[in-house]
Design a protein around this motif. Sequence first.
Motif, PDB file in Angstrom:
ATOM      1  N   SER A  36       0.831  -1.209   0.000  1.00  0.00           N
ATOM      2  CA  SER A  36       0.000   0.000   0.000  1.00  0.00           C
ATOM      3  C   SER A  36       0.858   1.248   0.000  1.00  0.00           C
ATOM      4  O   SER A  36       0.458   2.289  -0.546  1.00  0.00           O
ATOM      5  CB  SER A  36      -0.933  -0.004   1.211  1.00  0.00           C
ATOM      6  N   LEU A  37       2.044   1.156   0.597  1.00  0.00           N
ATOM      7  CA  LEU A  37       2.948   2.307   0.658  1.00  0.00           C
ATOM      8  C   LEU A  37       3.749   2.460  -0.629  1.00  0.00           C
ATOM      9  O   LEU A  37       3.779   3.541  -1.231  1.00  0.00           O
ATOM     10  CB  LEU A  37       3.888   2.154   1.852  1.00  0.00           C
ATOM     11  N   VAL A  38       4.387   1.376  -1.056  1.00  0.00           N
ATOM     12  CA  VAL A  38       5.239   1.435  -2.245  1.00  0.00           C
ATOM     13  C   VAL A  38       4.437   1.834  -3.481  1.00  0.00           C
ATOM     14  O   VAL A  38       4.926   2.553  -4.356  1.00  0.00           O
ATOM     15  CB  VAL A  38       5.941   0.083  -2.457  1.00  0.00           C
ATOM     16  N   LEU A  39       3.180   1.391  -3.541  1.00  0.00           N
ATOM     17  CA  LEU A  39       2.352   1.698  -4.701  1.00  0.00           C
ATOM     18  C   LEU A  39       2.120   3.194  -4.865  1.00  0.00           C
ATOM     19  O   LEU A  39       1.859   3.673  -5.970  1.00  0.00           O
ATOM     20  CB  LEU A  39       1.016   0.959  -4.578  1.00  0.00           C
ATOM     21  N   LEU A  59      13.872   3.566  -1.576  1.00  0.00           N
ATOM     22  CA  LEU A  59      15.165   2.889  -1.482  1.00  0.00           C
ATOM     23  C   LEU A  59      15.365   2.263  -0.106  1.00  0.00           C
ATOM     24  O   LEU A  59      15.853   1.133   0.020  1.00  0.00           O
ATOM     25  CB  LEU A  59      16.284   3.881  -1.784  1.00  0.00           C
ATOM     26  N   VAL A  60      14.949   2.998   0.931  1.00  0.00           N
ATOM     27  CA  VAL A  60      15.055   2.461   2.291  1.00  0.00           C
ATOM     28  C   VAL A  60      14.205   1.201   2.423  1.00  0.00           C
ATOM     29  O   VAL A  60      14.636   0.189   3.005  1.00  0.00           O
ATOM     30  CB  VAL A  60      14.631   3.518   3.330  1.00  0.00           C
ATOM     31  N   ILE A  61      12.988   1.236   1.870  1.00  0.00           N
ATOM     32  CA  ILE A  61      12.106   0.070   1.924  1.00  0.00           C
ATOM     33  C   ILE A  61      12.724  -1.095   1.163  1.00  0.00           C
ATOM     34  O   ILE A  61      12.703  -2.250   1.615  1.00  0.00           O
ATOM     35  CB  ILE A  61      10.725   0.415   1.352  1.00  0.00           C
ATOM     36  N   ALA A  62      13.302  -0.816  -0.018  1.00  0.00           N
ATOM     37  CA  ALA A  62      13.909  -1.870  -0.826  1.00  0.00           C
ATOM     38  C   ALA A  62      15.056  -2.531  -0.078  1.00  0.00           C
ATOM     39  O   ALA A  62      15.182  -3.769  -0.071  1.00  0.00           O
ATOM     40  CB  ALA A  62      14.399  -1.301  -2.152  1.00  0.00           C
ATOM     41  N   LEU A  63      15.899  -1.733   0.577  1.00  0.00           N
ATOM     42  CA  LEU A  63      17.030  -2.284   1.316  1.00  0.00           C
ATOM     43  C   LEU A  63      16.554  -3.077   2.529  1.00  0.00           C
ATOM     44  O   LEU A  63      17.076  -4.151   2.835  1.00  0.00           O
ATOM     45  CB  LEU A  63      17.963  -1.151   1.749  1.00  0.00           C
ATOM     46  N   PHE A  66      -4.516  -6.917  11.355  1.00  0.00           N
ATOM     47  CA  PHE A  66      -5.199  -8.119  10.884  1.00  0.00           C
ATOM     48  C   PHE A  66      -4.254  -9.220  10.401  1.00  0.00           C
ATOM     49  O   PHE A  66      -4.620 -10.394  10.418  1.00  0.00           O
ATOM     50  CB  PHE A  66      -6.173  -7.761   9.759  1.00  0.00           C
ATOM     51  N   LEU A  67      -3.060  -8.829   9.926  1.00  0.00           N
ATOM     52  CA  LEU A  67      -2.145  -9.828   9.373  1.00  0.00           C
ATOM     53  C   LEU A  67      -0.889 -10.014  10.208  1.00  0.00           C
ATOM     54  O   LEU A  67      -0.075 -10.893   9.912  1.00  0.00           O
ATOM     55  CB  LEU A  67      -1.760  -9.448   7.938  1.00  0.00           C
ATOM     56  N   GLY A  68      -0.719  -9.169  11.225  1.00  0.00           N
ATOM     57  CA  GLY A  68       0.454  -9.282  12.069  1.00  0.00           C
ATOM     58  C   GLY A  68       1.739  -8.836  11.423  1.00  0.00           C
ATOM     59  O   GLY A  68       2.828  -9.240  11.846  1.00  0.00           O
ATOM     60  N   GLU A  69       1.654  -7.985  10.380  1.00  0.00           N
ATOM     61  CA  GLU A  69       2.862  -7.500   9.726  1.00  0.00           C
ATOM     62  C   GLU A  69       3.620  -6.547  10.649  1.00  0.00           C
ATOM     63  O   GLU A  69       3.016  -5.721  11.344  1.00  0.00           O
ATOM     64  CB  GLU A  69       2.529  -6.807   8.406  1.00  0.00           C
ATOM     65  N   GLU A  70       4.934  -6.652  10.612  1.00  0.00           N
ATOM     66  CA  GLU A  70       5.778  -5.883  11.528  1.00  0.00           C
ATOM     67  C   GLU A  70       5.867  -4.419  11.099  1.00  0.00           C
ATOM     68  O   GLU A  70       6.036  -4.113   9.916  1.00  0.00           O
ATOM     69  CB  GLU A  70       7.179  -6.495  11.567  1.00  0.00           C
ATOM     70  N   LEU A  71       5.726  -3.529  12.071  1.00  0.00           N
ATOM     71  CA  LEU A  71       5.918  -2.096  11.851  1.00  0.00           C
ATOM     72  C   LEU A  71       7.193  -1.666  12.586  1.00  0.00           C
ATOM     73  O   LEU A  71       7.168  -1.402  13.783  1.00  0.00           O
ATOM     74  CB  LEU A  71       4.722  -1.290  12.364  1.00  0.00           C
ATOM     75  N   THR A  72       8.303  -1.609  11.855  1.00  0.00           N
ATOM     76  CA  THR A  72       9.564  -1.206  12.463  1.00  0.00           C
ATOM     77  C   THR A  72       9.739   0.304  12.363  1.00  0.00           C
ATOM     78  O   THR A  72       9.060   0.975  11.572  1.00  0.00           O
ATOM     79  CB  THR A  72      10.742  -1.896  11.768  1.00  0.00           C
ATOM     80  N   VAL A  73      10.648   0.822  13.156  1.00  0.00           N
ATOM     81  CA  VAL A  73      10.946   2.254  13.089  1.00  0.00           C
ATOM     82  C   VAL A  73      11.459   2.615  11.704  1.00  0.00           C
ATOM     83  O   VAL A  73      11.103   3.664  11.144  1.00  0.00           O
ATOM     84  CB  VAL A  73      11.982   2.634  14.172  1.00  0.00           C
ATOM     85  N   LEU A  74      12.281   1.743  11.118  1.00  0.00           N
ATOM     86  CA  LEU A  74      12.830   2.010   9.790  1.00  0.00           C
ATOM     87  C   LEU A  74      11.725   2.086   8.749  1.00  0.00           C
ATOM     88  O   LEU A  74      11.709   2.991   7.907  1.00  0.00           O
ATOM     89  CB  LEU A  74      13.830   0.915   9.420  1.00  0.00           C
ATOM     90  N   ARG A  75      10.774   1.162   8.807  1.00  0.00           N
ATOM     91  CA  ARG A  75       9.687   1.173   7.825  1.00  0.00           C
ATOM     92  C   ARG A  75       8.776   2.375   8.014  1.00  0.00           C
ATOM     93  O   ARG A  75       8.306   2.963   7.041  1.00  0.00           O
ATOM     94  CB  ARG A  75       8.883  -0.130   7.930  1.00  0.00           C
TER      95      ARG A  75
END
Length: 299
Positions: free
Chosen positions: A98-101, A136-140, A264-273
């Motif tokens: 949803s973000l990268v798009l 780029l940060v997300i890709a890395l 709902f999916l338990g996806e991780e939310l890190t400080v970097l993301r």
Amino acid sequence: MDEPRLNGVKPRHAALAVLVATIWGVNFVAIELGLRDFPPLLFSGLRFLAAAVPALFLVGPPRVAWRWVVAVGLVLGVAKFGFVFSGMHAGMPAGLSSLVLQSQAVFTVVFAAVLLRERPRRTQLVGIGVASAGILVIALDYGVGSPLGAFLLVIAGAACWGLSNVITRHAKPPDALSFIVWVSAVAVLPLFALSLLIEGPSADLAALRGFDWSGAAALGFVAWVSTLLGFGLWGFLLREYDASTVAPFSLLVPVAGMLSAWVFLGEELTVLRCTAGLLVVAGMASTAIKPRDRVPVLT
């Protein structure tokens, strides 16, 4: 007495705009769930079939040349959603998708400069740089131990969305909802054909035979709630206000997408993301070519 307004928007209309952004963010969770039951190209074709068939009887003709309907149907409906659904099926998380798009705003500026000879403003160039840094940060971050190809598929989807925005700007459809319904209809058969060629008739048949309530709920949400209800409400808001007033609410889509994927999916939310997300949203906010011509999002 006139109804009080928040930055020129009536509170109930602001609530509708937030609701639409939330629907479009949660839509990525619904896509993720639907991809557990269907191959990506088949699921995308079913989404457009469910969105187009009832709506075709309720809307008028697109009132633009058919070549533009077909062009947007192929670029947006087939290519963009084919890439995005395939990228998510290959492992790209719903929240990050949803973000990268939203990097589509960057591609819109680039394609408009190349195809429409629209010279980017300085703020747009700065916005491209900021958003690109976030991507780029997300890709890395994502590329470590994850399939980079899935990330690139979503990026390809964003590029196709940007190109379709430029085509739509050139076509200037007078009725956006009718236009999108016919675009949805155009996308159905090519997506089904690609599904048969790439995913195979056996996989498609197995998915259709295993059709259950979870698949039906996911399909219903992405087709009717996200596409028809969401776009219908967005079109209503664009009739009530200038697009430059309504468009900033779309910046809430990746916020809702990442939060709903976390819940709902338990996806991780890190400080970097989260930091990368702020960079993308901030850059995207600076790259609208002409706010009054902003093309409503279709997710």
